[in-house]
Design a protein around this motif. Structure first.
Motif, PDB file in Angstrom:
ATOM      1  N   HIS A 105       0.837  -1.204   0.000  1.00 51.42           N
ATOM      2  CA  HIS A 105       0.000   0.000   0.000  1.00 51.42           C
ATOM      3  C   HIS A 105       0.869   1.251   0.000  1.00 51.42           C
ATOM      4  O   HIS A 105       0.561   2.233  -0.707  1.00 51.42           O
ATOM      5  CB  HIS A 105      -0.927  -0.009   1.214  1.00 51.42           C
TER       6      HIS A 105
ATOM      7  N   SER B 124       2.253   1.926  -3.420  1.00 55.04           N
ATOM      8  CA  SER B 124       1.215   2.507  -4.277  1.00 55.04           C
ATOM      9  C   SER B 124       1.008   3.994  -3.968  1.00 55.04           C
ATOM     10  O   SER B 124       0.897   4.819  -4.887  1.00 55.04           O
ATOM     11  CB  SER B 124      -0.098   1.743  -4.077  1.00 55.04           C
ATOM     12  N   GLU B 125       0.982   4.322  -2.682  1.00 54.04           N
ATOM     13  CA  GLU B 125       0.852   5.727  -2.284  1.00 54.04           C
ATOM     14  C   GLU B 125       2.001   6.563  -2.832  1.00 54.04           C
ATOM     15  O   GLU B 125       1.801   7.679  -3.327  1.00 54.04           O
ATOM     16  CB  GLU B 125       0.841   5.842  -0.763  1.00 54.04           C
TER      17      GLU B 125
ATOM     18  N   ASN C 216       3.943   5.945  -5.369  1.00 49.88           N
ATOM     19  CA  ASN C 216       3.831   6.054  -6.824  1.00 49.88           C
ATOM     20  C   ASN C 216       2.852   7.161  -7.205  1.00 49.88           C
ATOM     21  O   ASN C 216       3.099   7.942  -8.136  1.00 49.88           O
ATOM     22  CB  ASN C 216       3.376   4.729  -7.426  1.00 49.88           C
ATOM     23  N   ASP C 217       1.755   7.247  -6.460  1.00 54.46           N
ATOM     24  CA  ASP C 217       0.763   8.289  -6.731  1.00 54.46           C
ATOM     25  C   ASP C 217       1.319   9.686  -6.475  1.00 54.46           C
ATOM     26  O   ASP C 217       0.843  10.676  -7.053  1.00 54.46           O
ATOM     27  CB  ASP C 217      -0.481   8.077  -5.866  1.00 54.46           C
ATOM     28  N   LYS C 218       2.321   9.774  -5.593  1.00 51.58           N
ATOM     29  CA  LYS C 218       2.943  11.063  -5.282  1.00 51.58           C
ATOM     30  C   LYS C 218       4.094  11.399  -6.238  1.00 51.58           C
ATOM     31  O   LYS C 218       4.744  12.436  -6.096  1.00 51.58           O
ATOM     32  CB  LYS C 218       3.476  11.052  -3.839  1.00 51.58           C
ATOM     33  N   GLY C 219       4.366  10.513  -7.179  1.00 49.16           N
ATOM     34  CA  GLY C 219       5.413  10.775  -8.152  1.00 49.16           C
ATOM     35  C   GLY C 219       6.754  10.153  -7.833  1.00 49.16           C
ATOM     36  O   GLY C 219       7.750  10.404  -8.526  1.00 49.16           O
TER      37      GLY C 219
END
Length: 344
Positions: free
Chosen positions: A314, A317-318, A320-323
């Motif tokens: 998790h 994934s977080e 990755n979402d933040k770049g």
């Protein structure tokens, strides 16, 4: 760039009227725990003493516990950056999402149970990934504490199901994510708030190290202390020991060299070793007071490891979402830990 208040910078120095050779520097460092706890006892004060001795008294380091110079534990980084204090102990996790890359070292079962080994890994990882994050201060050391233990009222944890419904204090996002995955109700809070939260029933317990247990009176406020099986820590916490950048840069070159000689890998491992020493002492205090000391079975530990892997997935994934490349950060933290496990 953040502008440092010149008045605070000037106040850090007492200049000789005769020569720069006789210059004296007083550095005021601050932390948020008891002066009798492990890091202040076995690292901070000896570090300060070494600086004073090696400078022949030209540098005086004053260590203030319990945030006596003002502010709160979560804003310690900003106090150092802004020149309100000359230096201090920082838990980046106390400002969630501000230093996200540091969390890789705090993920479940990332580090071994040796704080000295974990701190060597922390210094390597810091050099590779975090110096840009901390560019507003001068980083002296980066380290981890020892393994996090579950301390609670009532009997020890025996199975994953025993976490259900417990309100447990956690120090960081990764720790509270793990507690949530285990079925507990996580409550994030800095360590100074933990004893009062226990005494008032706000929490049923929490996760923290052995070494902090005596100074937090966990021998009185809790009944049992549960570790996981194996040589990996349930969770860990990342710290930096840092000073104001302008204060550091404004010191004479020979005095900066003394700070430098007590910085980096050696200082990071020194701080980690302080926690290892304190963990042994703290555990003995809990035993002496008759508290229940427990270790989960290998089978139950394996179940927690699997839940920890969910937390790590998790987190990736977080990130990755933040770049960020979350998997690369986890791999880098794992490599730093693997490369700094002491040979048996």
């Amino acid at each position: 760039m953040h502008l440092i208040k010149h008045a605070a910078f000037a106040a850090a120095f007492t200049l000789s009227a005769t020569s720069s050779i006789a210059q004296e520097v007083t550095l005021r460092f601050q932390h948020f725990v008891s002066p009798t706890s492990a890091n202040p006892t076995y690292f901070m004060q000896p570090w300060a003493d070494a600086i004073e001795e090696q400078s022949n008294g030209r540098i005086k380091v004053e260590i203030y516990p319990f945030m006596q110079l003002g502010g709160s534990a979560p804003n310690q980084y900003d106090l150092i950056r802004d020149g309100a204090i000359d230096g201090g102990w920082v838990v980046p996790a106390y400002q969630p999402n501000r230093f996200p890359e540091a969390e890789a070292l705090e993920l479940p079962f990332m580090t071994t149970k040796s704080a000295e080994e974990a701190s060597a890994a922390a210094w390597v990882y810091t050099q590779d990934y975090l110096m840009d994050d901390f560019q507003d201060v001068h980083v002296i050391a980066a380290h981890m504490h020892g393994p996090g233990i579950v301390h609670k009222r009532g009997g020890a944890i025996e199975t994953v199901e025993d976490f259900a419904g417990l309100k447990l204090r956690g120090p960081s996002r990764p720790a509270t994510m793990l507690l949530d995955e285990l079925g507990a109700t996580p409550i994030g809070m800095p360590v100074p708030q933990f004893p009062e939260a226990l005494s008032k029933g706000v929490v049923d317990g929490g996760v923290i190290t052995w070494e902090m247990s005596p100074s937090l009176k966990l021998n009185e406020l809790t009944d049992s202390h549960t570790d996981v099986a194996g040589d990996r820590a349930l969770y860990n916490l990342y710290f930096i020991w840092a000073m104001n950048k302008d204060v550091y840069n404004g010191m004479p070159e020979d005095l900066r060299a003394i700070i430098d000689a007590n910085s980096g890998m050696m200082a990071s491992m020194w701080a980690g070793n302080a926690h290892d020493t304190g963990d042994a002492v703290g555990r003995d205090v809990m035993i002496a007071d008759g508290n229940e000391i427990a270790t989960l079975s290998e089978e139950e530990t394996a179940r927690i490891v699997a839940l920890g892997e969910n937390v790590t997935a998790h987190w990736i994934s977080e990130m990755n979402d933040k770049g960020f490349d979350g998997a690369a950060l986890v791999a880098a933290a794992q490599a730093a830990v693997a490369d700094n496990i002491a040979d048996e």
